[in-house]
Design an enzyme around this catalytic site. Structure first.
Site, short mmCIF file in Angstrom:
data_model
loop_
_atom_site.label_atom_id
_atom_site.label_comp_id
_atom_site.label_asym_id
_atom_site.label_seq_id
_atom_site.Cartn_x
_atom_site.Cartn_y
_atom_site.Cartn_z
CG HIS A 59 3.68 -20.13 -25.28
ND1 HIS A 59 4.93 -20.06 -24.53
CD2 HIS A 59 3.06 -18.67 -25.14
CE1 HIS A 59 5.09 -18.70 -24.30
NE2 HIS A 59 4.21 -18.08 -24.54
NE ARG A 78 7.91 -16.57 -20.73
CZ ARG A 78 7.05 -15.80 -21.52
NH1 ARG A 78 5.78 -16.42 -21.64
NH2 ARG A 78 7.38 -14.92 -22.33
P1 NAP Z 1 3.99 -6.46 -16.62
O1 NAP Z 1 3.06 -5.64 -17.20
O2 NAP Z 1 5.37 -6.39 -16.39
O3 NAP Z 1 3.52 -7.10 -15.14
C1 NAP Z 1 4.24 -8.10 -14.21
C2 NAP Z 1 3.57 -8.01 -12.86
O4 NAP Z 1 3.92 -8.99 -12.21
C3 NAP Z 1 3.44 -6.81 -12.21
O5 NAP Z 1 2.20 -6.63 -11.57
C4 NAP Z 1 4.70 -6.79 -11.13
O6 NAP Z 1 4.42 -6.24 -9.93
C5 NAP Z 1 4.48 -8.52 -11.06
N1 NAP Z 1 5.55 -9.12 -10.23
C6 NAP Z 1 6.72 -9.23 -10.90
N2 NAP Z 1 7.74 -9.65 -10.05
C7 NAP Z 1 7.05 -9.83 -8.85
C8 NAP Z 1 7.25 -10.35 -7.77
N3 NAP Z 1 8.68 -10.91 -7.37
N4 NAP Z 1 6.41 -10.38 -6.68
C9 NAP Z 1 5.15 -10.16 -6.86
N5 NAP Z 1 4.76 -9.42 -8.19
C10 NAP Z 1 5.73 -9.36 -9.10
O7 NAP Z 1 3.93 -7.89 -17.62
P2 NAP Z 1 2.62 -8.34 -18.53
O8 NAP Z 1 2.80 -7.38 -19.71
O9 NAP Z 1 1.57 -8.16 -17.78
O10 NAP Z 1 3.00 -9.71 -18.67
C11 NAP Z 1 3.14 -10.69 -17.81
C12 NAP Z 1 3.73 -12.08 -18.31
O11 NAP Z 1 3.01 -12.86 -18.98
C13 NAP Z 1 4.94 -11.95 -19.24
O12 NAP Z 1 6.15 -11.80 -18.56
C14 NAP Z 1 4.85 -13.45 -19.91
O13 NAP Z 1 5.72 -14.19 -19.06
C15 NAP Z 1 3.46 -13.54 -19.64
N6 NAP Z 1 2.88 -13.82 -21.07
C16 NAP Z 1 2.53 -15.04 -21.58
C17 NAP Z 1 1.74 -14.97 -22.90
C18 NAP Z 1 1.01 -16.49 -23.42
O14 NAP Z 1 0.59 -16.56 -24.29
N7 NAP Z 1 1.08 -17.35 -22.37
C19 NAP Z 1 1.85 -13.92 -23.66
C20 NAP Z 1 2.33 -12.71 -23.14
C21 NAP Z 1 2.69 -12.77 -21.96
P3 NAP Z 1 4.55 -4.58 -10.04
O15 NAP Z 1 3.21 -4.10 -10.77
O16 NAP Z 1 4.41 -4.31 -8.67
O17 NAP Z 1 5.70 -4.20 -10.60
C1 GLV Z 2 4.71 -14.72 -24.80
O1 GLV Z 2 4.76 -15.60 -24.06
C2 GLV Z 2 4.93 -13.18 -24.51
O2 GLV Z 2 5.77 -13.25 -23.66
O3 GLV Z 2 4.53 -12.41 -25.29
#
Ligand code: NAP
Ligand code: GLV
Length: 308
Positions: free
Chosen positions: A271, A223
């Protein structure tokens, strides 16, 4: 029973068509044409207006239309209901494609070659092998872990930073704030795939950038609020960072007068690294509605205390 739907994107007609095809009996109300608000029991939404969800008094669960949920928690009046998010193979694959593409672009010094081309300059640059390149992923969750695995298969030296320790084969795991400096110190290409929470807001600031080796590059697909923009610009101007690829911004769409647009060391995409694909996600929504009605646990539930 009705499902409120708000995507806020040009993909709404695609969703409507897919709902008709996959769940013809589901009463889907496309915001703002919501009809009788008391009939709305579920909401599949992206960036609802603050206070909007509170007005549906029979709402039973909120389904984030994306992987992230910060767009929900930014509503100070968000009802205290179960929240789910998208975990989906197509969303993951699209993100991995983007991350691998940008990491390879930085690794193979494509921005430098593009700059040379603009000056008709023919000069080969010294090219490290993949195993000499540290690629560090902030956030080793659903998306980070998949990108890490694919980058590992290309031979990179892959590191991951998360809240809790990971044991993903071949990936060096760093956990918690205490290990962030060691992680950054070994990272030449940094990828941010963190969720936005109070702990991760502004995490990429002058102090963090200074911990990266000189010449490091950065890909932000988490983000915009993870990054202190002024500190990023200063790190690029000083030459400490070589290039940044940014897909997400504090304000979206990125305003036309933003300095980021015109910085030659920054690549911008709107994005679009990944998005939720109705072909595979509508089935999850239908299943979660069934589960909610049957009193069963929902899939892909968000830990409200952690904020992701
Ligand atoms: P997820 O499965 O919830 O993974 C989040 C990761 O971040 C986990 O490994 C978590 O650690 C770690 N984390 C959270 N808080 C932390 C902290 N304070 N310190 C260190 N590590 C921390 O999420 P995801 O599905 O992979 O998605 C991640 C993010 O990608 C979304 O929240 C969104 O912002 C972004 N995203 C962007 C797009 C785009 O098009 N640009 C699309 C989709 C998503 P733990 O494993 O230890 O819990
Ligand atoms: C996109 O940014 C998502 O969080 O899926």
């Amino acid at each position: 029973m009705a499902l409120l739907f708000k995507s806020g994107s040009s993909r709404t007609p695609w969703w409507v068509e897919e709902f008709k095809r996959q769940a013809p009996k589901l009463d889907v109300r496309v915001w703002p044409e919501t009809g009788n608000a008391d009939e709305i029991e579920f909401a599949l939404v992206w960036l609802p207006e603050p206070g909007q969800l509170k007005s549906y008094r029979n709402l039973k669960a909120i389904f984030s239309l994306g992987a992230g949920v910060d767009h929900l928690f930014s509503d100070p009046e968000l009802p205290k209901l179960p929240i789910t998010r998208v975990v989906d193979i197509n969303l993951t694959r699209r993100m991995t494609e983007y991350v691998v593409c940008q990491v390879l672009r930085h690794h193979r010094q494509q921005p430098e070659y593009e700059e040379q081309q603009r000056r008709s300059k023919w000069q080969e640059l010294k090219q490290p092998a993949a195993d000499q390149r540290g690629v560090g992923i902030l956030g080793l969750g659903v998306l980070g872990a998949d990108a890490a695995e694919k980058l590992l298969s290309l031979g990179f030296n892959v590191l991951g930073w998360s809240r809790t320790r990971k044991t993903q084969p071949g990936i060096e795991s760093f956990a918690g704030m205490a290990e962030l400096p060691a992680f950054l110190g070994k990272t030449e290409i940094l990828v941010c795939l963190l969720p936005l929470t109070p702990e991760t807001r502004d995490i990429l600031n002058a102090r963090a950038f200074a911990m990266l080796p000189k010449g490091a590059s950065f890909v932000n697909v988490g983000r915009g609020q993870h990054v202190v923009e002024g500190d990023l610009l200063a790190a690029l101007d000083s030459g400490h960072l070589s290039h940044a690829t940014l897909d997400v911004f504090r304000q979206e769409p990125l305003p036309a007068d933003s300095k980021l647009w015109r910085n030659p060391k920054i690549t911008i995409t709107p994005h679009c690294a990944s998005y939720t694909d109705p072909r595979t996600v509508i089935g999850q929504v239908v299943e979660n509605i069934r589960r909610a009605k049957a009193g069963e646990p929902l899939q892909h539930i968000v830990d409200i205390s952690l904020g992701y």
